[in-house]
Enzyme design. Structure first.
Site, short mmCIF file in Angstrom:
data_model
loop_
_atom_site.label_atom_id
_atom_site.label_comp_id
_atom_site.label_asym_id
_atom_site.label_seq_id
_atom_site.Cartn_x
_atom_site.Cartn_y
_atom_site.Cartn_z
CB CYS A 139 26.48 14.97 116.08
SG CYS A 139 25.69 15.68 116.69
CB ALA A 182 33.75 12.33 117.44
N PRO A 183 33.09 8.99 115.66
CG PRO A 183 33.59 6.57 115.62
CD PRO A 183 32.26 7.99 115.11
N GLY A 184 33.39 10.33 113.23
CA GLY A 184 33.84 10.85 111.21
C GLY A 184 33.43 9.77 110.70
N GLY A 185 32.79 8.79 110.31
CA GLY A 185 32.43 7.96 108.95
C GLY A 185 32.17 8.51 108.25
CE LYS A 186 25.59 7.87 110.41
NZ LYS A 186 26.95 6.89 111.55
CG ASP A 223 27.15 21.26 122.95
OD1 ASP A 223 26.40 21.24 122.46
OD2 ASP A 223 27.09 20.57 124.27
CG ASP A 229 24.66 9.72 113.37
OD1 ASP A 229 23.62 8.70 113.40
OD2 ASP A 229 26.14 9.26 113.11
CB CYS A 270 21.76 3.69 115.26
SG CYS A 270 22.97 4.12 117.62
#
Lengths: 160, 205
Positions: free
Chosen positions: B6, B8-12, B57, B74, B125
């Site tokens: 999962c 997006a948005p791509g920080g991890k 998906d 995540d 979170c």
């Protein structure tokens, strides 16, 4: 090929292995050898793969900042600018003669040049409006901004 | 081979690429096309070159026919009140339960694509036990996973929820209460079972 033509505008020579390049609709990507081994995976309908090189829109090539970085690492047309000019440039402004610290490669009118800061980080590129070596008016625009890294913020602006 | 299911948005994803020194392969998935643009921008900005992104998906990850060494989940979650003042008025228990079901479906699919000794990092979170401890307890009992100890800031997760006693290993998960951060739940799961032809998991001893 559009990518190679674009690189030539900066009088640079970079080796782009065409076997590792893939085109997805109007966008070009450069894969690494590990990706190549997964070729079956790449031929599936991917959205993004490896290193993004740029896209073609209305027959014009729009480079990625990955490609500009690759060009900047080689011998090519570059101008190195001071801190104030760096800030103005990434906000979309042009480069004034006064802000240029050093010219590398061609400084001829009409040529394309990369714009780098004093840390040699590529900020974008522009078109030279006056011969940089002969230009006397320090308050005139020397390099017209075509693309700068502020684009990363601007391109997503307005999106929810 | 790493799966960011999962992404997006791509920080991890960018952080994973950095930890892998831009080598190996990361497969990043997200099912919202608009969010993929943000992910692509992140990858370009950070000069990531080991990632392949698919508009897919996470519940269909096995369609890629790839087995992964590591998987980051995540997962989409209900969030928590720290980042959203109106959290309590916007959500109902049905929303939390719907998210918990979605998370279990993603976990089950991830296990199918995981190599025999592979590992999953599961994070949310959300502070709701349904999306955290109860899901992990379910995964331990049904998917042939065990919870590994992790060296991570946070408190031991709950092992008794709503009067139910959970698997003892669930306490290896970390529950990070809002304070220094916005509040998180994280754990590392290791595959310790094998899937037979009927799709059932047999636990390895």
């Amino acid at each position: 090929m559009q990518v190679v033509k674009f690189v030539n505008k900066f009088r640079a020579r970079i080796f782009l292995n065409e076997d590792l390049m893939v085109k997805k609709e109007n966008r070009y990507f450069l894969l690494n050898k590990k990706h190549k081994k997964l070729k079956g995976l790449i031929t599936k309908d991917f959205f993004y793969a490896g290193l993004y090189l740029g896209k073609v829109r209305n027959k014009r090539f729009f480079p990625s900042f990955n490609l500009l970085k690759m060009i900047a690492e080689k011998r090519s047309n570059k101008v190195i600018v001071d801190k104030k000019t760096e800030w103005l440039f990434i906000c979309g402004r042009d480069v004034f003669k006064r802000g240029i610290i050093k010219v590398v490669g061609s400084g001829r009118k009409g040529d394309y040049t990369l714009v780098l800061n004093t840390h040699r980080e590529c900020l974008g590129f522009g078109r030279i409006l006056h011969d940089l070596n002969k230009m006397e008016d320090k308050d005139a625009v020397a390099v017209k901004n075509v693309l700068d890294i502020g684009d990363f913020l601007r391109r997503e602006k307005g999106q929810p | 081979m790493v799966l960011d299911a999962c992404a997006a948005p791509g920080g991890k994803t960018v952080q994973l690429a950095d930890l892998m020194r831009n080598t190996g392969v990361i497969i990043a998935l997200d099912f919202k096309r608009r969010r993929l643009t943000a992910l692509a921008n992140h990858l370009e900005r950070c000069h990531v070159k080991n990632t392949i992104v698919y508009h897919l998906d996470a519940r269909h990850a096995s369609k890629l026919k790839v087995r992964f060494d590591r998987i980051l989940l995540d997962v989409p979650c209900s969030g928590n009140f720290v980042t959203d003042e109106e959290w309590f008025s916007k959500r109902t228990m049905n929303d939390v339960e719907r998210n918990a079901r979605l998370q279990r479906a993603i976990l089950a699919e991830a296990v199918k694509t995981l190599k025999e000794d592979g590992e999953i990092v599961y994070a949310t979170c959300s502070l709701e036990p349904e999306e955290d401890e109860l899901n992990i307890d379910w995964a331990v009992k049904n998917l042939g996973l065990r919870v590994e100890r992790i060296n991570c800031y946070g408190e031991k997760a709950l092992t008794e929820v709503f009067g139910r006693r959970l698997d003892d290993s669930v306490e290896n998960c970390r529950r990070i209460w809002p304070g220094r951060t916005q509040g998180f739940f994280v754990c590392k799961l290791k595959k310790c079972g094998v899937q037979d032809a009927s799709g059932k998991i047999r636990k390895q001893v």
